[in-house]
Enzyme design. Structure first.
Site, PDB file in Angstrom:
ATOM      1  N   ASP A  94       0.788  -1.223   0.000  1.00  0.00           N
ATOM      2  CA  ASP A  94       0.000   0.000   0.000  1.00  0.00           C
ATOM      3  C   ASP A  94       0.828   1.286   0.000  1.00  0.00           C
ATOM      4  O   ASP A  94       0.385   2.320   0.472  1.00  0.00           O
ATOM      5  CB  ASP A  94      -0.898  -0.011   1.239  1.00  0.00           C
ATOM      6  N   GLU A 116      -0.734  -8.944  -1.458  1.00  0.00           N
ATOM      7  CA  GLU A 116      -1.325  -8.429  -0.216  1.00  0.00           C
ATOM      8  C   GLU A 116      -2.545  -7.535  -0.532  1.00  0.00           C
ATOM      9  O   GLU A 116      -2.653  -6.397  -0.083  1.00  0.00           O
ATOM     10  CB  GLU A 116      -0.302  -7.659   0.626  1.00  0.00           C
ATOM     11  N   GLU A 130      -1.995   5.027   3.039  1.00  0.00           N
ATOM     12  CA  GLU A 130      -2.000   3.612   2.640  1.00  0.00           C
ATOM     13  C   GLU A 130      -3.395   3.067   2.311  1.00  0.00           C
ATOM     14  O   GLU A 130      -3.544   2.276   1.391  1.00  0.00           O
ATOM     15  CB  GLU A 130      -1.350   2.750   3.738  1.00  0.00           C
ATOM     16  N   HIS A 204       6.344   4.109  13.526  1.00  0.00           N
ATOM     17  CA  HIS A 204       6.730   4.933  12.377  1.00  0.00           C
ATOM     18  C   HIS A 204       5.560   5.566  11.641  1.00  0.00           C
ATOM     19  O   HIS A 204       5.743   6.473  10.849  1.00  0.00           O
ATOM     20  CB  HIS A 204       7.549   4.103  11.384  1.00  0.00           C
ATOM     21  N   ARG A 206       2.719   7.544   9.882  1.00  0.00           N
ATOM     22  CA  ARG A 206       2.475   8.978   9.686  1.00  0.00           C
ATOM     23  C   ARG A 206       1.367   9.513  10.603  1.00  0.00           C
ATOM     24  O   ARG A 206       1.491  10.566  11.195  1.00  0.00           O
ATOM     25  CB  ARG A 206       2.056   9.156   8.225  1.00  0.00           C
ATOM     26  N   HIS A 236      13.157   4.326  13.626  1.00  0.00           N
ATOM     27  CA  HIS A 236      12.978   4.636  12.196  1.00  0.00           C
ATOM     28  C   HIS A 236      13.794   5.877  11.833  1.00  0.00           C
ATOM     29  O   HIS A 236      13.996   6.767  12.663  1.00  0.00           O
ATOM     30  CB  HIS A 236      11.486   4.898  11.953  1.00  0.00           C
TER      31      HIS A 236
HETATM   32  N1  UDP Z   1      12.154  -4.320  10.238  1.00  0.00           N
HETATM   33  C1  UDP Z   1      13.532  -4.421  10.042  1.00  0.00           C
HETATM   34  N2  UDP Z   1      14.363  -3.641  10.781  1.00  0.00           N
HETATM   35  C2  UDP Z   1      13.917  -2.751  11.708  1.00  0.00           C
HETATM   36  C3  UDP Z   1      12.520  -2.639  11.907  1.00  0.00           C
HETATM   37  C4  UDP Z   1      11.658  -3.442  11.151  1.00  0.00           C
HETATM   38  O1  UDP Z   1      13.970  -5.228   9.217  1.00  0.00           O
HETATM   39  O2  UDP Z   1      14.740  -2.056  12.318  1.00  0.00           O
HETATM   40  C5  UDP Z   1      11.258  -5.127   9.402  1.00  0.00           C
HETATM   41  C6  UDP Z   1      10.218  -5.956  10.111  1.00  0.00           C
HETATM   42  O3  UDP Z   1      10.670  -7.258  10.363  1.00  0.00           O
HETATM   43  C7  UDP Z   1       9.039  -5.956   9.154  1.00  0.00           C
HETATM   44  C8  UDP Z   1       9.221  -4.705   8.344  1.00  0.00           C
HETATM   45  O4  UDP Z   1      10.528  -4.221   8.605  1.00  0.00           O
HETATM   46  O5  UDP Z   1       9.099  -7.040   8.249  1.00  0.00           O
HETATM   47  C9  UDP Z   1       8.182  -3.699   8.744  1.00  0.00           C
HETATM   48  O6  UDP Z   1       8.452  -2.489   8.173  1.00  0.00           O
HETATM   49  P1  UDP Z   1       7.712  -1.162   8.632  1.00  0.00           P
HETATM   50  O7  UDP Z   1       7.266  -1.311  10.035  1.00  0.00           O
HETATM   51  O8  UDP Z   1       8.633  -0.048   8.272  1.00  0.00           O
HETATM   52  O9  UDP Z   1       6.497  -1.062   7.620  1.00  0.00           O
HETATM   53  P2  UDP Z   1       5.006  -1.626   7.631  1.00  0.00           P
HETATM   54  O10 UDP Z   1       5.083  -3.114   7.757  1.00  0.00           O
HETATM   55  O11 UDP Z   1       4.266  -0.978   8.734  1.00  0.00           O
HETATM   56  O12 UDP Z   1       4.482  -1.217   6.286  1.00  0.00           O
END
Ligand code: UDP
Length: 355
Positions: A94, A116, A130, A204, A206, A236
């Site tokens: 997204d 997804e 998103e 993280h 927004r 982040h």
């Molecule tokens: N993740 C990572 N390193 C970090 C924090 C998160 O590799 O320092 C991984 C985590 O395992 C997950 C993904 O990043 O698979 C999640 O990313 P994020 O939270 O940025 O995005 P969202 O999933 O909310 O779109």
């Protein structure tokens, strides 16, 4: 058949890499296309899966707007589609990268596969942008790879035809199986953190920037003090996030603030955690495989499977609600053999569907 895989952020690489690796194994022609919407965090993930993009748009600029990201991806993607004569473009999730990638393919008459598909919070502005992105992508997709029965139901409710939807599981589970098989996570975790008794935190989103994030962090800090747990938090890179984290936790002796860690290290931290507090989508999908309870620091969720299976709680964004959710989740035992989000075979199902 030639498939273009588009990605630009950390979670997109994690969730697209298993498809890339499986396609290579199945000898399917794939072209990997990076937008680099989040340059550093994307690159860190590519290394884990030994991927070098065939195309790198390198679009990231300081203080980039959503419009500038979308505009650049729309134009550059159009050029790549024409040059490569792609039959399919796959986008994941997204992000603005995914939305613009899908529209660009649609404009060029190329089929779109949405990895997804069908996640819905029900609120167009939360998560922002998103929820809008995922709805737009679903509209222009020829095949909707829904991770769960619930996401399929969402699509059927909106009138999408049954034969456009395939339940595949989430590729994030494929990714974590890949890492678990290759690396000794317990050993890696001990190399980073000696501490055994900690809450793993990531924030993280927004819509949590500002006061909401401050309150969430205060709730987590209070829990840490009362229950004697440390806080392990890979922070982040976004400066808006970093500022608040520093203000609330910078001087707190039980907080271990890290730079974002690579995926292998992150999974090792997840495996070692007592409990997780996060507003991340991907982490909600990974935690059940490690038997970890997730306190979701948000007001809405597009992943009700976590809550319904008893593996997480929607905590809201108030100090007291986050504290109470942590207390409630602390003693819950999560069955790690049952991940409601997937079984590690999603990539294979996705590729077989287009074949
Ligand atoms: N993740 C990572 N390193 C970090 C924090 C998160 O590799 O320092 C991984 C985590 O395992 C997950 C993904 O990043 O698979 C999640 O990313 P994020 O939270 O940025 O995005 P969202 O999933 O909310 O779109």
């Amino acid at each position: 058949m030639k498939i273009g895989l588009v990605f630009g952020t950390r979670p997109e690489v994690i969730k697209m890499a298993p498809i890339y690796l499986k396609a290579k194994e199945m000898e399917i022609n794939v072209v990997s296309i990076a937008t680099a919407q989040h340059r550093e965090m994307m690159d860190m993930m590519l290394k884990v899966f030994s991927m070098t993009p065939d195309y790198d748009m390198n679009i990231m600029t300081e203080n980039q707007s959503l419009n500038s990201v979308a505009a650049k991806v729309l134009v550059k993607m159009g050029e790549i589609i024409e040059k490569e004569k792609l039959d399919w473009v796959f986008v994941q999730g997204d992000t603005t990268t995914a939305m613009a990638g899908a529209i660009s393919a649609f404009h060029n008459g190329v089929k779109v596969g949405h990895v997804e598909a069908g996640l819905r919070s029900g609120n167009l502005k939360d998560p922002f942008p998103e929820e809008m992105n995922r709805r737009v992508i679903d509209q222009v997709s020829d095949l909707l790879f829904a991770p769960t029965t619930n996401s399929k139901k969402n699509l059927l409710k909106e009138g999408f035809e049954k034969d456009r939807i395939i339940i595949t599981g989430n590729t994030v589970v494929d990714a974590l199986y890949y890492v678990q098989e290759k690396f000794d996570l317990d050993k890696i975790r001990k190399e980073h953190i000696k501490e055994d008794n900690y809450i793993l935190v990531t924030l993280h989103r927004r819509e949590n920037w500002g006061e909401k994030m401050r309150k969430i962090l205060e709730g987590i800090k209070e829990f840490s003090k009362e229950y004697g747990l440390s806080i392990v938090f890979p922070v982040h890179l976004n400066p808006k996030v970093r500022k608040i984290v520093k203000e609330v936790l910078g001087e707190y002796e039980r907080a271990i603030l890290l730079e974002p860690v690579d995926y292998i290290t992150f999974l090792s931290l997840l495996k070692g955690a007592r409990i997780v507090a996060s507003d991340s989508g991907g982490i909600q999908e990974e935690a059940p495989s490690f038997g970890k309870f997730v306190v979701v620091c948000r007001n809405t969720t597009e992943r009700p499977e976590l809550i319904e299976s008893g593996y997480g709680i929607l905590a809201g964004t108030e100090k007291s609600s986050v504290f109470k959710a942590l207390v409630k989740g602390f003693d819950v035992k999560v069955d790690k053999t049952k991940n409601p989000f997937g079984d590690g075979k999603a990539s294979e199902r996705i590729l077989n569907a287009v074949i």
